[in-house]
Every structure is written in C-alpha cells, then in structure tokens.
Design an enzyme around this catalytic site. Structure first.
Site, PDB file in Angstrom:
ATOM      1  N   SER A  69      12.504   5.848  14.663  1.00 10.00           N
ATOM      2  CA  SER A  69      11.340   5.552  15.501  1.00 10.00           C
ATOM      3  C   SER A  69      11.827   5.183  16.890  1.00 10.00           C
ATOM      4  O   SER A  69      12.290   4.072  17.115  1.00 10.00           O
ATOM      5  CB  SER A  69      10.557   4.376  14.904  1.00 10.00           C
ATOM      6  OG  SER A  69      10.153   4.708  13.601  1.00 10.00           O
TER       7      SER A  69
ATOM      8  N   CYS B  84       6.458  -6.971   7.172  1.00  8.77           N
ATOM      9  CA  CYS B  84       7.614  -6.481   7.929  1.00  8.77           C
ATOM     10  C   CYS B  84       7.908  -7.502   9.019  1.00  8.77           C
ATOM     11  O   CYS B  84       7.001  -8.134   9.548  1.00  8.77           O
ATOM     12  CB  CYS B  84       7.288  -5.131   8.565  1.00  8.77           C
ATOM     13  SG  CYS B  84       8.658  -4.393   9.485  1.00  8.77           S
TER      14      CYS B  84
ATOM     15  N   GLU C  55       0.828  -1.189   0.000  1.00 11.08           N
ATOM     16  CA  GLU C  55       0.000   0.000   0.000  1.00 11.08           C
ATOM     17  C   GLU C  55       0.860   1.236   0.000  1.00 11.08           C
ATOM     18  O   GLU C  55       2.017   1.207   0.423  1.00 11.08           O
ATOM     19  CB  GLU C  55      -0.934   0.001   1.203  1.00 11.08           C
ATOM     20  CG  GLU C  55      -0.258  -0.253   2.504  1.00 11.08           C
ATOM     21  CD  GLU C  55      -1.288  -0.561   3.598  1.00 11.08           C
ATOM     22  OE1 GLU C  55      -1.700   0.396   4.243  1.00 11.08           O
ATOM     23  OE2 GLU C  55      -1.665  -1.725   3.794  1.00 11.08           O
TER      24      GLU C  55
ATOM     25  N   CYS D  42       1.930  -1.767  15.283  1.00  8.57           N
ATOM     26  CA  CYS D  42       1.957  -1.605  13.829  1.00  8.57           C
ATOM     27  C   CYS D  42       1.256  -2.757  13.109  1.00  8.57           C
ATOM     28  O   CYS D  42       1.530  -3.927  13.384  1.00  8.57           O
ATOM     29  CB  CYS D  42       3.400  -1.493  13.371  1.00  8.57           C
ATOM     30  SG  CYS D  42       3.565  -1.275  11.603  1.00  8.57           S
TER      31      CYS D  42
ATOM     32  N   CYS E 278       0.186   2.509   8.690  1.00 10.43           N
ATOM     33  CA  CYS E 278       0.948   1.432   8.075  1.00 10.43           C
ATOM     34  C   CYS E 278       0.258   0.083   8.060  1.00 10.43           C
ATOM     35  O   CYS E 278      -0.046  -0.473   9.109  1.00 10.43           O
ATOM     36  CB  CYS E 278       2.221   1.205   8.875  1.00 10.43           C
ATOM     37  SG  CYS E 278       3.396   2.473   8.683  1.00 10.43           S
TER      38      CYS E 278
ATOM     39  N   CYS F  90       6.872  -4.594  15.722  1.00  8.18           N
ATOM     40  CA  CYS F  90       6.430  -3.517  16.621  1.00  8.18           C
ATOM     41  C   CYS F  90       4.952  -3.734  16.970  1.00  8.18           C
ATOM     42  O   CYS F  90       4.134  -4.028  16.107  1.00  8.18           O
ATOM     43  CB  CYS F  90       6.611  -2.144  15.967  1.00  8.18           C
ATOM     44  SG  CYS F  90       8.324  -1.789  15.567  1.00  8.18           S
TER      45      CYS F  90
ATOM     46  N   GLU G  18      10.772  -2.337   6.881  1.00  7.08           N
ATOM     47  CA  GLU G  18      11.872  -1.639   7.536  1.00  7.08           C
ATOM     48  C   GLU G  18      12.936  -1.367   6.466  1.00  7.08           C
ATOM     49  O   GLU G  18      13.611  -2.290   6.004  1.00  7.08           O
ATOM     50  CB  GLU G  18      12.421  -2.517   8.679  1.00  7.08           C
ATOM     51  CG  GLU G  18      13.753  -2.083   9.253  1.00  7.08           C
ATOM     52  CD  GLU G  18      13.850  -0.600   9.618  1.00  7.08           C
ATOM     53  OE1 GLU G  18      12.918  -0.038  10.221  1.00  7.08           O
ATOM     54  OE2 GLU G  18      14.886   0.005   9.275  1.00  7.08           O
TER      55      GLU G  18
ATOM     56  N   CYS H  62       3.969   8.249   0.678  1.00  7.08           N
ATOM     57  CA  CYS H  62       4.555   7.351   1.660  1.00  7.08           C
ATOM     58  C   CYS H  62       4.571   5.971   1.018  1.00  7.08           C
ATOM     59  O   CYS H  62       3.514   5.413   0.721  1.00  7.08           O
ATOM     60  CB  CYS H  62       3.680   7.376   2.915  1.00  7.08           C
ATOM     61  SG  CYS H  62       4.164   6.167   4.143  1.00  7.08           S
TER      62      CYS H  62
HETATM   63  N1  SAH Z   1      10.037   0.478   9.769  1.00 11.97           N
HETATM   64  C1  SAH Z   1      10.204   1.895   9.740  1.00 11.97           C
HETATM   65  C2  SAH Z   1       9.257   2.635   8.839  1.00 11.97           C
HETATM   66  C3  SAH Z   1       7.822   2.243   8.779  1.00 11.97           C
HETATM   67  S1  SAH Z   1       6.662   2.833   9.915  1.00 11.97           S
HETATM   68  C4  SAH Z   1      10.201   2.457  11.133  1.00 11.97           C
HETATM   69  O1  SAH Z   1       9.994   1.718  12.066  1.00 11.97           O
HETATM   70  O2  SAH Z   1      10.464   3.639  11.304  1.00 11.97           O
HETATM   71  C5  SAH Z   1       6.648   4.576   9.940  1.00 11.97           C
HETATM   72  C6  SAH Z   1       6.332   5.129  11.321  1.00 11.97           C
HETATM   73  O3  SAH Z   1       4.976   4.863  11.715  1.00 11.97           O
HETATM   74  C7  SAH Z   1       7.205   4.520  12.394  1.00 11.97           C
HETATM   75  O4  SAH Z   1       7.617   5.514  13.286  1.00 11.97           O
HETATM   76  C8  SAH Z   1       6.265   3.552  13.068  1.00 11.97           C
HETATM   77  O5  SAH Z   1       6.704   3.223  14.350  1.00 11.97           O
HETATM   78  C9  SAH Z   1       4.975   4.341  13.015  1.00 11.97           C
HETATM   79  N2  SAH Z   1       3.755   3.547  13.216  1.00 11.97           N
HETATM   80  C10 SAH Z   1       3.471   2.297  12.825  1.00 11.97           C
HETATM   81  N3  SAH Z   1       2.231   1.921  13.208  1.00 11.97           N
HETATM   82  C11 SAH Z   1       1.724   2.988  13.844  1.00 11.97           C
HETATM   83  C12 SAH Z   1       0.474   3.242  14.503  1.00 11.97           C
HETATM   84  N4  SAH Z   1      -0.485   2.304  14.573  1.00 11.97           N
HETATM   85  N5  SAH Z   1       0.296   4.454  15.060  1.00 11.97           N
HETATM   86  C13 SAH Z   1       1.253   5.402  15.016  1.00 11.97           C
HETATM   87  N6  SAH Z   1       2.439   5.220  14.421  1.00 11.97           N
HETATM   88  C14 SAH Z   1       2.677   4.026  13.859  1.00 11.97           C
END
Ligand code: SAH
Length: 345
Positions: free
Chosen positions: A212, A110, A90, A117, A331, A114, A158, A103
């Site tokens: 992050s 992934c 997406e 996410c 995401c 986390c 990532e 984006c």
């Molecule tokens: N893997 C990378 C980039 C992808 S996510 C990273 O971890 O930075 C982009 C950002 O969105 C990251 O800061 C991630 O932690 C955040 N993110 C993911 N899911 C989220 C959610 N449900 N609410 C808020 N931020 C979120």
C-alpha cells in the site's frame, strides 16, 4: 484451550502419539473438519475415548456468523464473524468468473492508523492466530456452498504486524491435506513494514505481495499513513526491488486515490519515476469514503487521467473494480458500524 485449526497435520499427529494414540487419527480428524463436521462427537470413526481427549484439549475454531450482507448484484458477500472470545472480525467474498475470492482479516482492529481506513479507528485489539485466519475460509466455503480458490489478506489488520501467524497460515492454507490453495492464489497486502518485507522475500515464496503505497512523496504519505514516519518510500522501493530479484514475482502497488491529496497528474508522474523499469503493477483504488473522516474520492476523470499518465510511462495499471460499495465492504466498516449500533442500545 487450543484451537485445533492452529495445528498442522504433523503437529496433530505428534499430539496423538504423545497422548498414546495412533498417528493416523490426526488425518481422520482433519478430514472431518474439512468436510464441515465441527463437533468431535460427530466424528464417527473416532473412538469415544479419543473424542473425549480431543474435547478436553481442543476447540474447533470456526467463527460464528453474526451478520451477512449481499450486494445487490450478488457478486459480493460480507460476513461479520464472532470469534471464540467474542471478538468480531469481517471478511468479504467476491465472486468472479474465474472463481471465488475471499478477503480475510489478520487482526482484530489494526494499529497502523491509516487515515482513510475504518479498521484502525478503535486501534488493535489482538492478533488472529493462523487457525482463526483459516477458520474464516472454512466457514465461508460452507456458507456459500462453493470452493474458494483465491485468498487476499486485505481485511482488517496489518499482516506483517502479525508475521509469524501469517506465515504459518500460508503453510496451513497451502497444505494438500487441507484447503490446498496454491501460493500463487494468495495475496498479502502490507502497508510497507520494510524489515518484514525483507524477511518475507528471503522465504522465496510464490505468493503475491501487494504494498500500500498511496503516495508519491514521503511528505504526502505521512499525511495519511503514520507508518511513513518510520519507513521512507525510497526504502520501500529498495526492498521491493530486492523482493523482485529474490522471488522473480511481480509486486502490486496499491494506490488509493483521494481527491486533492495524491491524485494529480504530477503525482502520477512522480509515481511513474519511482516504479520505472520495475516488475510491478499499480492497482488504483478510488478511496472508499467513510463517515469518520473528510477524505473524498477522486473523480472518475481524475482516476482515468492518473491511469493514462502511468500507462504512458509503461506502468501496468488497473483500476480496482468496486464491488460491494452498498454493503460497507471497505476494510473494517461493517465491524465498526455493528459495534457502534451495539453501543447505542
Ligand atoms: N494493512 C494492510 C492490509 C489491509 S487493507 C495494508 O495496509 O495493505 C487493504 C488495502 O485497502 C490497503 O491498500 C489499504 O490501504 C486499503 N484501504 C483501506 N481503507 C480503504 C478505503 N477506505 N478506501 C480505499 N482503500 C482502502
């Protein structure tokens, strides 16, 4: 079959020459692609014989839109794209006054795990190639009929777990012969893979790096980010200072605020101490709630209070403008809901 978007112009020129053709054909083919012509047989200044050779060796990896969602305010569009092998990714387009931002995803799924996410729930299926990252932008520009001027690598995946392809993507997207998007208009977001941040710093690019962090102690970070078991916050801060020294670029720290987990004034004080005197900026993101977990977003008052503490400590802070909440723009949410609905059929 090779995705022709994975090749830069020099590589395509070499291919032409290796196949007995003139190098200038490479630029002609590339110009067609950037002008939204995605069938070799439609490239009418390319002789049939070369068109056939191209067809036998390459495909043009433009993703196919499966779903399109527009937010009510029309400032956010989200696309579910199908890749050549049927995998789904997406990407989100945000319209700002200063231009369009996209984006993009860097992996199918992934593996970072986390907790907040949605992208990581089904694990990592595969890396995207550099051409597949580029294809998301080329197709989106055609779909919205406007140029995209900013790119953030914050979709599924990532980026530093797919380092080589991401770096090649940066070269491709930057190319004067291609999309010509400047390094300063690109942001890479990582969950903090320390050795890769070092490698990236040593490239000395002008790209923006976002990390992050999401916590002010390792103990709290481990509760939501498994990568915290591998690299400590101290290591992240050290490498961030190294990156800033090397590149002279300001780092963005992303901090997703989760009610009762990391959003107290004490957290804000600890975060301030970590970032003291650093060329950086904090982007607060009230966590986007997803169905699959119990994490709740912090109240607006707590977000405002958190920001105030950071600012009192001279840390530049912004609260992420929330766009597209009504279209599952966080995401991985769209891909996940699509896969689930297909499973139910
Ligand atoms: N893997 C990378 C980039 C992808 S996510 C990273 O971890 O930075 C982009 C950002 O969105 C990251 O800061 C991630 O932690 C955040 N993110 C993911 N899911 C989220 C959610 N449900 N609410 C808020 N931020 C979120």
């Amino acid at each position: 079959m090779i995705n022709i978007l994975d090749l830069d112009l020099v590589e395509l020129k070499c291919w032409m020459k290796d196949n007995g053709e003139s190098g200038f054909r490479a630029k002609q083919v590339s110009d067609w692609i950037y002008n939204d012509v995605w069938k070799f047989e439609d490239m009418n200044n390319i002789p049939k014989s070369i068109q056939e050779k191209l067809q036998n060796n390459f495909h043009i990896g433009i993703p196919k839109p499966i779903e399109e969602h527009s937010s009510k305010q029309k400032d956010t569009k989200k696309y579910l794209f199908e890749l050549n092998d049927g995998n789904l990714i997406e990407c989100v387009i945000m319209k700002y006054k200063h231009g369009n931002s996209i984006c993009i995803s860097t992996q199918v799924g992934c593996k970072m795990g986390c907790k907040f996410c949605a992208s990581t729930i089904g694990g990592m299926i595969r890396n995207l190639t550099s051409g597949e990252m580029l294809g998301q932008i080329i197709k989106s520009q055609q779909l919205i009929g406007e140029r995209i001027s900013n790119v953030v690598l914050m979709g599924s995946g990532e980026p530093f777990d797919n380092y080589r392809n991401v770096i090649k993507f940066l070269e491709l997207v930057n190319s004067k012969n291609g999309l010509n998007i400047g390094q300063r208009h690109i942001t890479i977001s990582t969950c903090g893979i320390v050795p890769k941040i070092k490698e990236f710093a040593d490239l000395n690019l002008q790209t923006t790096l976002a990390i992050s962090l999401h916590a002010s102690t390792d103990e709290i970070r481990k509760k939501s980010m498994p990568i915290a078991n591998k690299y400590s916050i101290a290591e992240i801060i050290d490498i961030s200072r190294y990156y800033i020294n090397k590149t002279n670029r300001r780092i963005t720290f992303e901090y997703a605020l989760v009610k009762g987990l990391n959003d107290s004034a004490q957290d804000a004080e600890r975060l301030s101490a970590l970032l003291k005197d650093m060329l950086c900026h904090v982007n607060l993101i009230p966590v986007n709630e997803i169905k699959e977990n119990e994490l709740k977003r912090s109240s607006n008052e707590d977000v405002a209070e958190f920001k105030k503490v950071l600012e009192t400590n001279n840390i530049q802070t912004t609260i992420r403008r929330e766009m597209g909440l009504d279209i599952n723009a966080a995401c991985g949410q769209l891909r996940r809901s699509y896969i689930k609905s297909e499973e139910l059929k």
